[in-house]
Design a protein around this motif. Structure first.
Motif, PDB file in Angstrom:
ATOM      1  N   LEU A 107      41.739  54.055  39.587  1.00  0.00           N
ATOM      2  CA  LEU A 107      42.683  53.113  40.199  1.00  0.00           C
ATOM      3  C   LEU A 107      42.652  53.115  41.729  1.00  0.00           C
ATOM      4  O   LEU A 107      42.847  52.068  42.350  1.00  0.00           O
ATOM      5  N   LYS A 108      42.435  54.270  42.346  1.00  0.00           N
ATOM      6  CA  LYS A 108      42.482  54.355  43.814  1.00  0.00           C
ATOM      7  C   LYS A 108      41.572  53.346  44.510  1.00  0.00           C
ATOM      8  O   LYS A 108      42.036  52.595  45.369  1.00  0.00           O
ATOM      9  N   PRO A 109      40.277  53.301  44.188  1.00  0.00           N
ATOM     10  CA  PRO A 109      39.425  52.348  44.909  1.00  0.00           C
ATOM     11  C   PRO A 109      39.811  50.887  44.643  1.00  0.00           C
ATOM     12  O   PRO A 109      39.668  50.047  45.521  1.00  0.00           O
ATOM     13  N   GLN A 110      40.321  50.600  43.455  1.00  0.00           N
ATOM     14  CA  GLN A 110      40.721  49.223  43.155  1.00  0.00           C
ATOM     15  C   GLN A 110      41.930  48.811  43.995  1.00  0.00           C
ATOM     16  O   GLN A 110      41.975  47.700  44.531  1.00  0.00           O
ATOM     17  N   VAL A 111      42.902  49.707  44.114  1.00  0.00           N
ATOM     18  CA  VAL A 111      44.102  49.412  44.910  1.00  0.00           C
ATOM     19  C   VAL A 111      43.722  49.315  46.385  1.00  0.00           C
ATOM     20  O   VAL A 111      44.174  48.403  47.092  1.00  0.00           O
ATOM     21  N   GLN A 112      42.886  50.212  46.861  1.00  0.00           N
ATOM     22  CA  GLN A 112      42.466  50.166  48.263  1.00  0.00           C
ATOM     23  C   GLN A 112      41.665  48.905  48.549  1.00  0.00           C
ATOM     24  O   GLN A 112      41.839  48.289  49.606  1.00  0.00           O
ATOM     25  N   ASP A 113      40.828  48.475  47.624  1.00  0.00           N
ATOM     26  CA  ASP A 113      40.079  47.234  47.792  1.00  0.00           C
ATOM     27  C   ASP A 113      41.010  46.035  47.873  1.00  0.00           C
ATOM     28  O   ASP A 113      40.802  45.131  48.682  1.00  0.00           O
ATOM     29  N   ARG A 114      42.059  46.036  47.067  1.00  0.00           N
ATOM     30  CA  ARG A 114      43.025  44.927  47.109  1.00  0.00           C
ATOM     31  C   ARG A 114      43.750  44.875  48.454  1.00  0.00           C
ATOM     32  O   ARG A 114      44.015  43.795  48.967  1.00  0.00           O
ATOM     33  N   ILE A 115      44.054  46.038  49.009  1.00  0.00           N
ATOM     34  CA  ILE A 115      44.714  46.070  50.314  1.00  0.00           C
ATOM     35  C   ILE A 115      43.788  45.501  51.384  1.00  0.00           C
ATOM     36  O   ILE A 115      44.205  44.691  52.206  1.00  0.00           O
ATOM     37  N   VAL A 116      42.533  45.912  51.372  1.00  0.00           N
ATOM     38  CA  VAL A 116      41.569  45.420  52.364  1.00  0.00           C
ATOM     39  C   VAL A 116      41.390  43.916  52.218  1.00  0.00           C
ATOM     40  O   VAL A 116      41.391  43.175  53.207  1.00  0.00           O
ATOM     41  N   ARG A 117      41.272  43.434  50.999  1.00  0.00           N
ATOM     42  CA  ARG A 117      41.099  41.991  50.777  1.00  0.00           C
ATOM     43  C   ARG A 117      42.340  41.203  51.185  1.00  0.00           C
ATOM     44  O   ARG A 117      42.233  40.110  51.730  1.00  0.00           O
ATOM     45  N   ALA A 118      43.515  41.771  50.912  1.00  0.00           N
ATOM     46  CA  ALA A 118      44.755  41.089  51.282  1.00  0.00           C
ATOM     47  C   ALA A 118      44.913  41.029  52.799  1.00  0.00           C
ATOM     48  O   ALA A 118      45.445  40.053  53.332  1.00  0.00           O
ATOM     49  N   ALA A 119      44.459  42.059  53.498  1.00  0.00           N
ATOM     50  CA  ALA A 119      44.569  42.086  54.955  1.00  0.00           C
ATOM     51  C   ALA A 119      43.627  41.082  55.592  1.00  0.00           C
ATOM     52  O   ALA A 119      43.923  40.532  56.655  1.00  0.00           O
ATOM     53  N   GLY A 120      42.486  40.855  54.972  1.00  0.00           N
ATOM     54  CA  GLY A 120      41.528  39.882  55.499  1.00  0.00           C
ATOM     55  C   GLY A 120      40.599  40.476  56.536  1.00  0.00           C
ATOM     56  O   GLY A 120      40.716  41.643  56.937  1.00  0.00           O
ATOM     57  N   GLY A 159      47.127  34.750  32.485  1.00  0.00           N
ATOM     58  CA  GLY A 159      45.735  34.410  32.208  1.00  0.00           C
ATOM     59  C   GLY A 159      44.744  35.494  32.591  1.00  0.00           C
ATOM     60  O   GLY A 159      43.570  35.399  32.265  1.00  0.00           O
ATOM     61  N   GLY A 160      45.188  36.529  33.287  1.00  0.00           N
ATOM     62  CA  GLY A 160      44.295  37.629  33.651  1.00  0.00           C
ATOM     63  C   GLY A 160      44.109  38.591  32.481  1.00  0.00           C
ATOM     64  O   GLY A 160      44.814  38.514  31.475  1.00  0.00           O
ATOM     65  N   GLU A 161      43.142  39.465  32.627  1.00  0.00           N
ATOM     66  CA  GLU A 161      42.883  40.456  31.591  1.00  0.00           C
ATOM     67  C   GLU A 161      42.822  41.851  32.196  1.00  0.00           C
ATOM     68  O   GLU A 161      42.127  42.080  33.181  1.00  0.00           O
ATOM     69  N   LEU A 162      43.547  42.743  31.602  1.00  0.00           N
ATOM     70  CA  LEU A 162      43.559  44.147  31.986  1.00  0.00           C
ATOM     71  C   LEU A 162      42.677  44.883  30.985  1.00  0.00           C
ATOM     72  O   LEU A 162      42.834  44.711  29.774  1.00  0.00           O
ATOM     73  N   VAL A 163      41.736  45.676  31.490  1.00  0.00           N
ATOM     74  CA  VAL A 163      40.829  46.409  30.605  1.00  0.00           C
ATOM     75  C   VAL A 163      41.179  47.894  30.678  1.00  0.00           C
ATOM     76  O   VAL A 163      41.171  48.490  31.757  1.00  0.00           O
ATOM     77  N   LEU A 164      41.501  48.445  29.528  1.00  0.00           N
ATOM     78  CA  LEU A 164      41.788  49.867  29.408  1.00  0.00           C
ATOM     79  C   LEU A 164      40.553  50.524  28.811  1.00  0.00           C
ATOM     80  O   LEU A 164      40.090  50.127  27.747  1.00  0.00           O
ATOM     81  N   VAL A 165      40.013  51.519  29.500  1.00  0.00           N
ATOM     82  CA  VAL A 165      38.796  52.187  29.033  1.00  0.00           C
ATOM     83  C   VAL A 165      39.181  53.557  28.478  1.00  0.00           C
ATOM     84  O   VAL A 165      39.861  54.337  29.141  1.00  0.00           O
ATOM     85  N   LEU A 166      38.741  53.811  27.263  1.00  0.00           N
ATOM     86  CA  LEU A 166      38.997  55.078  26.590  1.00  0.00           C
ATOM     87  C   LEU A 166      37.687  55.848  26.499  1.00  0.00           C
ATOM     88  O   LEU A 166      36.641  55.261  26.210  1.00  0.00           O
ATOM     89  N   THR A 167      37.757  57.137  26.771  1.00  0.00           N
ATOM     90  CA  THR A 167      36.563  57.968  26.647  1.00  0.00           C
ATOM     91  C   THR A 167      36.834  59.074  25.636  1.00  0.00           C
ATOM     92  O   THR A 167      37.970  59.495  25.448  1.00  0.00           O
ATOM     93  N   GLU A 190      40.394  55.054  32.331  1.00  0.00           N
ATOM     94  CA  GLU A 190      40.117  54.078  33.388  1.00  0.00           C
ATOM     95  C   GLU A 190      40.887  52.808  33.084  1.00  0.00           C
ATOM     96  O   GLU A 190      41.075  52.436  31.922  1.00  0.00           O
ATOM     97  N   VAL A 191      41.342  52.165  34.140  1.00  0.00           N
ATOM     98  CA  VAL A 191      41.955  50.845  34.027  1.00  0.00           C
ATOM     99  C   VAL A 191      41.218  49.937  34.978  1.00  0.00           C
ATOM    100  O   VAL A 191      41.030  50.274  36.154  1.00  0.00           O
ATOM    101  N   ARG A 192      40.763  48.809  34.469  1.00  0.00           N
ATOM    102  CA  ARG A 192      40.127  47.795  35.319  1.00  0.00           C
ATOM    103  C   ARG A 192      41.139  46.679  35.515  1.00  0.00           C
ATOM    104  O   ARG A 192      41.469  45.956  34.573  1.00  0.00           O
ATOM    105  N   LEU A 193      41.642  46.584  36.741  1.00  0.00           N
ATOM    106  CA  LEU A 193      42.667  45.593  37.044  1.00  0.00           C
ATOM    107  C   LEU A 193      42.082  44.187  37.009  1.00  0.00           C
ATOM    108  O   LEU A 193      40.911  43.989  37.328  1.00  0.00           O
ATOM    109  N   PRO A 194      42.908  43.193  36.659  1.00  0.00           N
ATOM    110  CA  PRO A 194      42.416  41.809  36.693  1.00  0.00           C
ATOM    111  C   PRO A 194      42.169  41.397  38.136  1.00  0.00           C
ATOM    112  O   PRO A 194      42.733  41.986  39.071  1.00  0.00           O
ATOM    113  N   PRO A 195      41.331  40.391  38.340  1.00  0.00           N
ATOM    114  CA  PRO A 195      41.070  39.934  39.722  1.00  0.00           C
ATOM    115  C   PRO A 195      42.368  39.525  40.411  1.00  0.00           C
ATOM    116  O   PRO A 195      43.281  38.989  39.763  1.00  0.00           O
ATOM    117  N   ALA A 196      42.427  39.801  41.705  1.00  0.00           N
ATOM    118  CA  ALA A 196      43.656  39.483  42.466  1.00  0.00           C
ATOM    119  C   ALA A 196      43.838  37.990  42.593  1.00  0.00           C
ATOM    120  O   ALA A 196      42.930  37.223  42.638  1.00  0.00           O
TER     121      ALA A 196
END
Length: 184
Positions: free
Chosen positions: A61-74, A160-168, A178-184
């Motif tokens: 989750l960390k890199p996904q959340v950090q990527d969303r912050i960077v994208r939101a900031a522009g 309309g988004g999809e959340l992907v839960l990964v089980l190992t 792992e959780v793959r967040l839907p596109p922002a």
């Protein structure tokens, strides 16, 4: 003759045990998802924690959340040194927030409709006037195997988004890693 019958019987028993073990392991993702859904609907953080690999989930989750912050900031947010510093601080805070929320207590707080700081003060949602604390029904996921030790459960959200839960799988046990967040 009796020894050969006994060996055949033992062979069949061993084969049946092996097939049962393989079936139990193969059904693991469905059982894990069912356990996660039941725990979420019941608001039982302890039961949910049995199905979650917290370090792996935080790492996903960390890199996904950090990527969303960077994208939101522009792009402009990285133009100046102070803006870039602010962005790095915000990314670090997001990582800390993920660390705090992706724990058994953090999941419990989210499931109870509380924020972490309200949980520390032990203020029940009804005392704050929060009537939305009851979790809604968890949608039925679409499950598929990615490999022998990895399966994904895709949950459609209302927007309309999809959340992907990964089980190992580790041994015969399947856990959310792992959780793959839907596109922002």
């Amino acid at each position: 003759m009796a020894d050969s019958r006994r060996l055949k019987s033992l062979g069949w028993i061993a084969a049946l045990v092996l097939v049962a073990l393989l079936a139990w392991t193969a059904s693991g993702p469905w059982r894990a998802v069912a356990g996660i859904r039941q725990a979420a609907q019941a608001g039982d953080a302890r039961a949910l924690a049995r199905h979650v690999d917290f370090p792996a989930l935080r790492a996903s989750l960390k890199p996904q959340v950090q990527d969303r912050i960077v994208r939101a900031a522009g792009v402009d947010a990285q133009a100046g040194p102070f803006a870039a510093f602010g962005l790095s601080v915000a990314s670090g805070l997001a990582g800390g927030l993920v660390d705090a929320m992706v724990t058994p207590a953090g999941l419990g707080a989210m499931m109870e409709g509380r924020k972490v700081w309200n949980r520390l003060g032990n203020v029940p949602p009804s005392a704050r006037g929060d009537t939305s604390a009851q979790p809604g029904p968890v949608p039925e996921p679409r499950l598929r195997f990615e490999s022998l030790s990895r399966a994904s459960a895709t949950v459609s959200s209302g927007d309309g988004g999809e959340l992907v839960l990964v089980l190992t799988r580790k041994g015969t046990r399947w856990r959310l890693s792992e959780v793959r967040l839907p596109p922002a």
